[in-house]
Design an enzyme around this catalytic site. Structure first.
Site, PDB file in Angstrom:
ATOM      1  N   LYS A 110      31.946 -45.387  16.394  1.00 12.80           N
ATOM      2  CA  LYS A 110      33.875 -46.062  15.724  1.00 12.80           C
ATOM      3  C   LYS A 110      34.208 -46.214  17.081  1.00 12.80           C
ATOM      4  O   LYS A 110      34.256 -46.261  18.244  1.00 12.80           O
ATOM      5  CB  LYS A 110      34.687 -44.783  15.310  1.00 12.80           C
ATOM      6  CG  LYS A 110      35.607 -45.064  14.613  1.00 12.80           C
ATOM      7  CD  LYS A 110      34.858 -45.431  13.379  1.00 12.80           C
ATOM      8  CE  LYS A 110      35.875 -45.411  12.408  1.00 12.80           C
ATOM      9  NZ  LYS A 110      35.543 -44.986  10.089  1.00 12.80           N
ATOM     10  N   GLY A 234      44.825 -44.997  -6.042  1.00 13.54           N
ATOM     11  CA  GLY A 234      44.514 -46.238  -5.566  1.00 13.54           C
ATOM     12  C   GLY A 234      43.748 -46.458  -6.730  1.00 13.54           C
ATOM     13  O   GLY A 234      42.648 -45.970  -7.128  1.00 13.54           O
ATOM     14  N   GLY A 236      42.061 -50.222  -4.964  1.00 13.95           N
ATOM     15  CA  GLY A 236      41.383 -50.710  -4.257  1.00 13.95           C
ATOM     16  C   GLY A 236      39.404 -50.715  -4.884  1.00 13.95           C
ATOM     17  O   GLY A 236      39.451 -50.575  -5.590  1.00 13.95           O
ATOM     18  N   ASN A 237      39.268 -51.264  -3.901  1.00 11.42           N
ATOM     19  CA  ASN A 237      37.409 -51.216  -3.892  1.00 11.42           C
ATOM     20  C   ASN A 237      37.447 -49.882  -4.374  1.00 11.42           C
ATOM     21  O   ASN A 237      36.501 -49.551  -5.403  1.00 11.42           O
ATOM     22  CB  ASN A 237      36.663 -51.739  -2.118  1.00 11.42           C
ATOM     23  CG  ASN A 237      35.690 -51.073  -2.319  1.00 11.42           C
ATOM     24  OD1 ASN A 237      35.452 -49.992  -1.770  1.00 11.42           O
ATOM     25  ND2 ASN A 237      35.110 -52.497  -2.654  1.00 11.42           N
ATOM     26  N   GLY A 239      38.642 -46.919  -4.645  1.00  6.45           N
ATOM     27  CA  GLY A 239      39.733 -46.065  -7.074  1.00  6.45           C
ATOM     28  C   GLY A 239      38.663 -47.005  -7.644  1.00  6.45           C
ATOM     29  O   GLY A 239      38.586 -46.316  -8.758  1.00  6.45           O
ATOM     30  N   TYR A 240      38.935 -48.562  -7.757  1.00  7.15           N
ATOM     31  CA  TYR A 240      38.620 -49.261  -9.556  1.00  7.15           C
ATOM     32  C   TYR A 240      36.818 -48.641  -9.426  1.00  7.15           C
ATOM     33  O   TYR A 240      36.797 -48.573 -10.466  1.00  7.15           O
ATOM     34  CB  TYR A 240      38.332 -50.216  -9.332  1.00  7.15           C
ATOM     35  CG  TYR A 240      38.290 -51.266 -10.223  1.00  7.15           C
ATOM     36  CD1 TYR A 240      38.255 -51.112 -11.438  1.00  7.15           C
ATOM     37  CD2 TYR A 240      36.755 -51.598 -10.444  1.00  7.15           C
ATOM     38  CE1 TYR A 240      37.975 -51.338 -12.346  1.00  7.15           C
ATOM     39  CE2 TYR A 240      36.128 -52.241 -11.372  1.00  7.15           C
ATOM     40  CZ  TYR A 240      36.543 -52.703 -11.927  1.00  7.15           C
ATOM     41  OH  TYR A 240      35.972 -52.997 -13.297  1.00  7.15           O
TER      42      TYR A 240
HETATM   43  P1  NAD Z   1      41.976 -50.981  -0.980  1.00  3.04           P
HETATM   44  O1  NAD Z   1      43.243 -51.480   0.037  1.00  3.04           O
HETATM   45  O2  NAD Z   1      40.322 -51.130  -1.203  1.00  3.04           O
HETATM   46  O3  NAD Z   1      42.637 -50.240  -1.974  1.00  3.04           O
HETATM   47  C1  NAD Z   1      43.482 -49.269  -1.314  1.00  3.04           C
HETATM   48  C2  NAD Z   1      44.350 -48.924  -2.850  1.00  3.04           C
HETATM   49  O4  NAD Z   1      45.743 -48.050  -2.785  1.00  3.04           O
HETATM   50  C3  NAD Z   1      45.104 -50.259  -3.587  1.00  3.04           C
HETATM   51  O5  NAD Z   1      44.857 -50.071  -4.712  1.00  3.04           O
HETATM   52  C4  NAD Z   1      47.004 -49.756  -3.142  1.00  3.04           C
HETATM   53  O6  NAD Z   1      47.449 -50.934  -4.122  1.00  3.04           O
HETATM   54  C5  NAD Z   1      46.627 -48.541  -3.208  1.00  3.04           C
HETATM   55  N1  NAD Z   1      47.488 -48.243  -2.381  1.00  3.04           N
HETATM   56  C6  NAD Z   1      48.823 -48.665  -1.103  1.00  3.04           C
HETATM   57  N2  NAD Z   1      49.372 -47.676  -0.491  1.00  3.04           N
HETATM   58  C7  NAD Z   1      49.226 -46.733  -2.112  1.00  3.04           C
HETATM   59  C8  NAD Z   1      50.281 -45.505  -2.262  1.00  3.04           C
HETATM   60  N3  NAD Z   1      51.311 -45.287  -1.179  1.00  3.04           N
HETATM   61  N4  NAD Z   1      50.416 -44.927  -2.821  1.00  3.04           N
HETATM   62  C9  NAD Z   1      48.697 -44.738  -4.272  1.00  3.04           C
HETATM   63  N5  NAD Z   1      47.997 -46.594  -3.488  1.00  3.04           N
HETATM   64  C10 NAD Z   1      48.840 -47.111  -2.810  1.00  3.04           C
HETATM   65  O7  NAD Z   1      41.187 -49.430   0.324  1.00  3.04           O
HETATM   66  P2  NAD Z   1      39.790 -48.830  -0.495  1.00  3.04           P
HETATM   67  O8  NAD Z   1      38.680 -49.863   0.360  1.00  3.04           O
HETATM   68  O9  NAD Z   1      39.900 -48.796  -1.512  1.00  3.04           O
HETATM   69  O10 NAD Z   1      40.033 -47.303   0.757  1.00  3.04           O
HETATM   70  C11 NAD Z   1      40.505 -46.661   0.192  1.00  3.04           C
HETATM   71  C12 NAD Z   1      40.085 -45.272   0.746  1.00  3.04           C
HETATM   72  O11 NAD Z   1      38.941 -45.186   0.854  1.00  3.04           O
HETATM   73  C13 NAD Z   1      40.850 -45.127   2.360  1.00  3.04           C
HETATM   74  O12 NAD Z   1      41.252 -43.677   3.202  1.00  3.04           O
HETATM   75  C14 NAD Z   1      39.152 -45.928   2.913  1.00  3.04           C
HETATM   76  O13 NAD Z   1      39.788 -45.144   4.611  1.00  3.04           O
HETATM   77  C15 NAD Z   1      38.268 -44.867   1.842  1.00  3.04           C
HETATM   78  N6  NAD Z   1      36.999 -45.436   2.191  1.00  3.04           N
HETATM   79  C16 NAD Z   1      36.902 -46.259   2.277  1.00  3.04           C
HETATM   80  C17 NAD Z   1      35.387 -46.823   1.704  1.00  3.04           C
HETATM   81  C18 NAD Z   1      35.089 -48.313   1.350  1.00  3.04           C
HETATM   82  O14 NAD Z   1      34.115 -48.859   1.284  1.00  3.04           O
HETATM   83  N7  NAD Z   1      36.148 -49.313   0.795  1.00  3.04           N
HETATM   84  C19 NAD Z   1      34.530 -45.948   2.862  1.00  3.04           C
HETATM   85  C20 NAD Z   1      34.636 -44.445   2.914  1.00  3.04           C
HETATM   86  C21 NAD Z   1      36.680 -44.248   2.812  1.00  3.04           C
END
Ligand code: NAD
Length: 431
Positions: A110, A234, A236-237, A239-240
């Site tokens: 990391k 959530g 975002g990437n 959750g959606y």
């Molecule tokens: P993102 O920025 O695309 O989406 C985050 C989402 O969380 C958004 O919809 C935002 O509106 C929402 N959000 C922010 N604050 C919030 C709150 N207080 N309450 C509820 N929702 C809230 O991020 P992501 O890439 O979807 O990542 C989300 C999580 O998944 C993170 O913990 C990240 O470390 C983890 N993760 C992501 C990946 C990846 O491939 N993107 C891989 C492993 C783990």
């Protein structure tokens, strides 16, 4: 626990206590555990960046290489003001377990820079990214350590880093008169598709979680997806795509939210329609979905659903709300959504929690596919990528579940047991 590295060490000690009886040579086992408590090395230093006003600023930078018994170090780079050495060390340890649990041939790494990227101009951000790539260049490579995006780092940043790494390689070749043999593109993953990234990477983490959902539903005898209610925090990437693919497979997604709150639709909602509304500029709570009621993010966590999927932030399930969670099971798509004290409350209440290192491993698995494609110079279609993801996620879940049944432990402990065991077994073969 006062810091994440101490948390990671405490977790490892718990796992070691359960695994030790399986090893005839306790001394060698203990030596391997001791080695795993600290990273193999942490590269740290200050990197200099010329700011737009002509001044030079120094930023603290780290790269932690935890363990490479199973393959090259692998893990993201985070740009955040709260980055610390102990956080980077802990995150690299968890990457070792994440890669092990999914059986991808990597160890854990990391990186991080202490910076608030929102305070940088795009040109400053690019210079910082290039300076970081130059800083780690002597210590990375496709068979050594393969960084990727993490918090606040993007595919574009990976492209800048690859470009800088190639420049360093050219300089090295000129200085030594030797040809640089390594494939620079396979040194960083999470790149834009036009620059050697993988098809399917965007949706892979969410979809990987849905493969976990399918296995979990079988294990809990939840046979009819239309009766399995799912709440996703959530949008975002992660959750959606989780909500989208769960809906596609017939699961009843009843609640979704973004940072401004969410909606609850007992009959189920269509995530693609909610996304279209969100893209039109509205928060989810203002989307006009028939039968919906508005829920706050804390209410969403306490809905009476079969599966709760925190996919936004860390530390959202705490000792305060753990006793109010009504879901049968939690799939941790965000990193670290359940704090350790809450975990024991959930366990006592019989709520199954599938840990982040397993649930969201679809992302790093697709990073592995990107690396394989870069090394081969042969690129797969989205369908090929996603078809390769399913068996890895499914077998990771099944191995974990068998371990859970055999040792009578929680899914979290079973995940760590199977991950640590694989790493230890290779370390012992090598020692
Ligand atoms: P993102 O920025 O695309 O989406 C985050 C989402 O969380 C958004 O919809 C935002 O509106 C929402 N959000 C922010 N604050 C919030 C709150 N207080 N309450 C509820 N929702 C809230 O991020 P992501 O890439 O979807 O990542 C989300 C999580 O998944 C993170 O913990 C990240 O470390 C983890 N993760 C992501 C990946 C990846 O491939 N993107 C891989 C492993 C783990």
């Amino acid at each position: 626990m006062s810091n994440p590295h101490q948390n990671a060490v405490a977790q490892l000690e718990q796992v070691a206590a359960l695994l030790r009886p399986e090893y005839s040579d306790a001394a060698r086992f203990d030596a391997a555990i001791e080695q795993l408590k600290e990273p193999d090395r942490v590269i740290e230093g200050m990197i200099s960046v010329v700011m737009d006003d002509g001044s030079t600023k120094e930023f603290q930078a780290y790269r932690s290489q935890h363990n490479n018994a199973r393959g090259p170090y692998k893990g993201g780079i985070r740009f955040h003001p709260d980055v610390t050495k102990d956080e980077v060390k802990a995150l690299s340890t968890w990457m070792t377990w994440k890669c092990s649990v999914t059986d991808i041939p990597y160890g854990g790494g990391k990186g991080g820079v202490v910076v608030n990227p929102t305070e940088l101009s795009p040109a400053e951000l690019q210079r910082l990214s290039r300076a970081y790539a130059r800083f780690i260049a002597p210590h990375v490579g496709p068979w050594v350590d393969i960084p990727a995006p993490d918090v606040n780092t993007t595919p574009e940043i990976m492209a800048w880093m690859v470009d800088e790494y190639e420049q360093v390689a050219r300089e090295w070749s000129q200085q030594t008169g030797m040809t640089f043999q390594e494939n620079p593109r396979a040194t960083f993953t999470g790149k834009p598709v036009v620059f050697g990234g993988s098809q399917g990477r965007g949706e892979a983490t969410g979809l990987g979680g849905v493969y976990v959902l399918q296995e979990l539903a079988k294990a809990l005898a939840l046979h009819d997806p239309s009766e399995v209610t799912v709440a996703v925090q959530g949008f975002g990437n992660v959750g959606y795509w989780f909500a989208y693919h769960a809906h596609q497979l017939g699961y009843r997604v009843v609640a979704v939210s973004d940072s401004r709150g969410g909606i609850y639709v007992p009959e189920g909602l269509d995530p693609a329609a909610v996304l279209a509304c969100k893209k039109s500029g509205k928060p989810i709570s203002e989307c006009d979905v028939p039968g919906s009621t508005i829920v706050s993010n804390s209410d969403l966590l306490e809905l009476d659903v079969a599966i709760l999927v925190p996919s936004a932030l860390e530390n959202v399930i705490t000792k305060e709300n753990a006793s109010k969670i009504k879901a049968k099971a939690i799939i941790e798509m965000a990193n670290g959504p359940v704090i350790p004290e809450a975990d024991s409350i959930l366990e006592e209440r019989g709520i199954v929690s599938i840990p982040d290192v397993l649930a969201n491993a679809g992302g790093v698995t697709t990073s592995y596919f990107e690396w394989v494609q870069n090394l081969q110079g042969y690129y797969w279609t989205r369908d090929e990528v996603l078809a390769k993801l399913q068996p890895l996620m499914t077998s990771s879940f099944q191995t974990m579940w068998q371990m859970k049944e055999k040792q009578n432990v929680s899914p979290r402990m079973a995940t760590y047991l199977s991950a640590v065991k694989k790493v230890i077994d290779v370390m012992l073969l090598r020692s």
